[in-house]
Scaffold this motif. Structure first.
Motif, short mmCIF file in Angstrom:
data_model
loop_
_atom_site.label_atom_id
_atom_site.label_comp_id
_atom_site.label_asym_id
_atom_site.label_seq_id
_atom_site.Cartn_x
_atom_site.Cartn_y
_atom_site.Cartn_z
N ALA A 290 0.92 -1.27 0.14
CA ALA A 290 0.15 -0.04 0.06
C ALA A 290 0.93 1.18 -0.08
O ALA A 290 0.39 2.23 -0.55
CB ALA A 290 -1.15 0.02 1.41
N ASP A 293 1.86 2.54 -3.37
CA ASP A 293 0.88 3.04 -4.10
C ASP A 293 0.53 4.46 -3.62
O ASP A 293 0.11 5.46 -4.32
CB ASP A 293 -0.40 2.32 -3.83
N ARG A 431 -7.83 6.11 1.61
CA ARG A 431 -7.58 5.46 0.47
C ARG A 431 -6.27 4.33 0.67
O ARG A 431 -6.31 3.38 0.30
CB ARG A 431 -6.99 6.14 -0.74
N GLN A 434 -7.66 1.47 2.99
CA GLN A 434 -8.57 0.60 2.09
C GLN A 434 -7.76 -0.34 1.13
O GLN A 434 -8.05 -1.53 0.80
CB GLN A 434 -9.46 1.61 0.84
N ARG A 435 -6.62 0.26 0.79
CA ARG A 435 -5.57 -0.79 -0.02
C ARG A 435 -4.90 -1.80 0.89
O ARG A 435 -4.73 -2.81 0.32
CB ARG A 435 -4.30 0.32 -0.77
N GLU A 438 -7.45 -4.34 1.02
CA GLU A 438 -7.49 -5.20 -0.21
C GLU A 438 -6.53 -6.22 -0.14
O GLU A 438 -6.71 -7.32 -0.63
CB GLU A 438 -7.69 -4.20 -1.24
N ASN A 439 -5.18 -5.66 0.11
CA ASN A 439 -4.18 -6.49 0.10
C ASN A 439 -4.17 -7.70 1.10
O ASN A 439 -4.03 -8.89 0.80
CB ASN A 439 -2.70 -5.66 0.40
#
Length: 450
Positions: A290, A293, A431, A434-435, A438-439
């Motif tokens: 994350a 990103d 964000r 959230q990443r 997701e990971n």
């Protein structure tokens, strides 16, 4: 030669070594010697406490301690003398008295090199110091600490509560008791020490219980000595909350597939690598992914600019009986899950054994804390100054959740993030979390650890 030396012919000033580039001073935590004591080369003469670690200071020469120049708890700059040692006749004749070895190595260089060996010298320096928790546990099981052959794994060979428990489980305690218990049948050790798990904890060992050093007091109160390490922690925490405007946010993650994956691979991984694979290794992999990103998470505030670090060096908050330290996994983004698991195990072992070096503590850019190992489900961490954020991984617990309008029991965990509001705002941190979510939720039984 310093002016002090003129009063002690042949005395060598022992100075604070240059331990690290960013350190300009150290505090004398405890003297292991007193004037008149004879020391050999590499004998530990004191503990030096820095903002990073506590290290044992070895003597660069052999001789007699003539004077202690810095009191316990006092700070000395790098290069300042802290004591004087009058060299022995043999050492003086060999040429050390002039500050140089026969091979051209100066006493100062010898002293700096000796610091690197300090971790393995005088392992029993703190063994006789027992915390109240250790004394109470030993008394409950009839163990005489001064006589029992218990191996101490704490700093300087100090006996910890975990060492007592391991000694009891081994069955050796019964053989070393002076007077066996005959009034009541003893409780089986395994049964007595069986931990109670009611909150979904994923612990690999019992949580550490802090020890205290009681100075004196009466039946209404007692005093706890503030150690130099605790003072350093207090300064860092005060600086963080004073200078950094903290904000906080949290997100919930479904880690059911991750739990199944770890259950599937943990035994094989232990046989292959020799270390346990914990949830923390997967979390770090998700976090560094994350950060790639959202690189602004890997930054520091510099008044007129924000410095974004290219290397992702993750600081791990590791608790010991004395404090919380943050050793660093360097370039964590270049490691796979297996590599992260090995790094976590090594740093945790070094921290709890008091074997951390300054290089282990430097360069952190983002902090992760596994607060869930203590059963916490929500926490508000203080940022590890001067970093921009601190993320905690809370306890994994089974909860009823709604999936496609149906209720299912899933393994859930909270991720809590403290952020520097000078650098980060709610949108970018939302964000980022959230990443991470997701990971973490992308791990399943087909995930490759290598």
């Amino acid at each position: 030669m310093s002016e002090t030396n003129t009063n002690h012919r042949g005395a060598v000033p022992v100075t604070v070594p240059h331990l690290a580039e960013s350190l300009v001073s150290a505090t004398v935590g405890k003297w292991m010697v007193k004037p008149g004591d004879t020391v050999r080369q590499y004998d530990v003469i004191c503990e030096l406490v820095t903002d990073k670690v506590t290290t044992e200071m070895p003597s660069p020469v052999e001789g007699v301690v003539t004077e202690l120049l810095v009191a316990e708890g006092a700070e000395a700059a790098v290069g300042d003398p802290i004591c004087l040692i009058a060299q022995s006749g043999a050492a003086h004749a060999a040429g050390i008295g002039g500050g140089m070895e026969r091979d051209g190595t100066s006493a100062e260089q010898l002293q700096t090199a000796a610091v690197a060996q300090a971790q393995s010298v005088n392992e029993q320096s703190m063994r006789p110091r027992y915390s109240p928790a250790v004394q109470m546990l030993a008394a409950e099981h009839g163990i005489r600490l001064d006589d029992a052959p218990i191996r101490g794994t704490g700093i300087g060979g100090r006996i910890t509560r975990k060492d007592i428990l391991a000694y009891i489980e081994s069955g050796a305690a019964a053989a070393t008791r002076r007077q066996p218990q005959t009034q009541q049948p003893p409780v089986p050790a395994a049964e007595a020490l069986q931990p109670v798990r009611t909150s979904g904890l994923h612990l690999s060992e019992e949580p550490r219980i802090p020890s205290i050093e009681v100075e004196h007091g009466d039946n209404r109160e007692y005093f706890i000595d503030v150690t130099p390490v605790r003072n350093a922690i207090a300064r860092a925490m005060r600086q963080s909350v004073t200078e950094i405007p903290h904000a906080w946010t949290m997100i919930e993650v479904d880690v059911t597939n991750l739990v199944n994956l770890r259950h599937k691979v943990k035994e094989e991984f232990l046989k292959r690598e020799g270390v346990n694979i914990t949830y923390l290794a997967f979390l770090l992999k998700a976090v560094v992914g994350a950060i790639k990103d959202y690189p602004i998470m890997n930054s520091v505030w510099a008044v007129d600019k924000i410095i974004v670090k290219r290397d992702i060096n993750v600081s791990l908050a590791v608790g010991t009986e004395e404090s919380v330290l943050t050793p660093v996994i360097q370039q964590a983004d270049r490691k796979n899950v297996a590599g992260l698991a090995r790094e976590i195990d090594e740093l945790a072992r070094k921290t709890r054994a008091g074997k951390l070096t300054l290089s282990d503590m430097q360069g952190g850019t983002f902090t992760v804390n596994n607060t869930g190992s203590f059963g916490s489900v929500l926490s508000y961490p203080i940022i590890n100054y001067p970093q921009a954020a601190n993320l905690t991984f809370e306890s994994i617990v089974k909860r009823p959740v709604v999936i496609k309008d149906m209720i299912a029991v899933r393994s859930m965990a909270n991720l809590c993030l403290s952020l520097d509001h000078r650098i980060l705002d709610g949108v970018i941190c939302g964000r980022f979390l959230q990443r991470v979510k997701e990971n973490l939720e992308s791990f399943d039984e087909t995930t490759n650890l290598y």
